[in-house]
Scaffold this motif. Structure first.
Motif, PDB file in Angstrom:
ATOM      1  N   SER A  84      41.017  44.402  43.659  1.00 27.94           N
ATOM      2  CA  SER A  84      41.117  43.445  44.768  1.00 27.94           C
ATOM      3  C   SER A  84      42.010  42.253  44.424  1.00 27.94           C
ATOM      4  CB  SER A  84      39.726  42.966  45.185  1.00 27.94           C
ATOM      5  OG  SER A  84      39.117  42.269  44.110  1.00 27.94           O
ATOM      6  N   THR A  93      37.466  48.963  39.614  1.00 30.40           N
ATOM      7  CA  THR A  93      37.180  48.595  41.006  1.00 30.40           C
ATOM      8  C   THR A  93      37.172  47.084  41.202  1.00 30.40           C
ATOM      9  OG1 THR A  93      35.868  50.595  41.258  1.00 30.40           O
ATOM     10  CG2 THR A  93      35.530  48.866  42.901  1.00 30.40           C
ATOM     11  N   SER A  94      36.548  46.377  40.298  1.00 30.00           N
ATOM     12  CA  SER A  94      36.424  44.918  40.444  1.00 30.00           C
ATOM     13  C   SER A  94      37.759  44.192  40.297  1.00 30.00           C
ATOM     14  CB  SER A  94      35.429  44.368  39.419  1.00 30.00           C
ATOM     15  OG  SER A  94      35.883  44.638  38.108  1.00 30.00           O
TER      16      SER A  94
END
Length: 179
Positions: A75, A71-72
Motif C-alpha cells: 500500500s 501485503t502491509s
C-alpha cells in the motif's frame, strides 16, 4: 556551449535514471537486485522497506529501488513512484495461484499518474524450477498485450544464476536512451 555540454552528458549517461523493483513477497526482487549489482547469488531475507543500489550499464546509471512486497508494504509503493522511469515487476513463475493478485497490483500501478511515462519490465523469475510458467504464459495471465499506454517487455530469468538478466539490463538501457 552549456546546452551542448548538458546534452552530451545526457547522451553519454551521466544522468541517473530511477528504477523501481516491485512484486509480491518471495518473488526474488532482492536476489535480482544484487545479481544485477554483483553478478552473484547472495543470501537475502524479506525486505522491510527498501534497498537502494546504483547500477551502471555501459555508462548509463540506474538508481534502483527494491521495495518490499509483503501485503502491509504494497500500500506504500506509490510513495516511491515519483520520477520513476522504469518499473520492474518481478513475478514468481512457480506460483500461479498469486498471478491474479500480481495482475491487480500491476494495473493499479499503471493507473497511477506518477507512472504515466514509465516503461514496464516484467521479469518471469525462477525459470530454473521445473514446471515454472513461461514468460509467454505470464504475459497472458497479466494481459500485457492489453497495455497500450506504456512500453513494456517480459523477460524470462533466474535471479540465482543471472540467466536473462543481461537482456533485461539491455532493454532498460534502450528505454532510457530512446527517451
Amino acid at each position: 556551449m552549456g546546452f551542448f555540454l548538458t546534452k552530451m552528458m545526457t547522451v553519454f549517461g551521466n544522468r541517473e535514471h530511477k528504477v523501481l523493483i516491485v512484486g509480491l513477497d518471495n518473488a526474488g526482487k532482492t536476489t535480482i537486485l544484487y545479481q544485477f549489482l554483483t553478478k552473484e547469488a547472495v543470501h537475502t531475507s524479506p525486505t522491510v522497506g527498501s534497498n537502494v543500489e546504483e547500477i551502471t550499464v555501459r555508462n548509463t546509471h540506474f538508481l534502483v529501488w527494491d521495495i518490499g512486497g509483503q501485503t502491509s508494504l504494497r500500500s506504500s509503493w506509490y510513495s516511491y513512484y515519483s520520477n520513476a522511469e522504469i518499473v520492474i515487476l518481478v513475478v514468481d513463475s512457480t506460483d500461479p495461484g498469486r498471478l491474479r493478485l500480481t495482475k491487480e497490483e500491476l494495473h493499479r500501478m499503471l493507473a497511477h499518474e506518477d507512472l504515466q511515462s514509465a516503461a514496464i519490465l516484467v521479469l518471469a523469475n525462477k525459470q530454473d524450477v521445473k514446471g515454472s510458467m513461461t514468460a509467454a504464459e505470464i504475459s497472458q495471465h497479466l494481459t500485457l498485450d492489453a497495455i497500450t499506454t506504456h512500453n513494456w517487455h517480459v523477460q524470462a530469468c533466474c535471479g540465482l544464476t543471472g540467466e536473462g538478466l543481461n537482456a533485461s539490463l539491455d532493454w532498460m538501457q534502450s528505454q532510457v536512451v530512446a527517451s
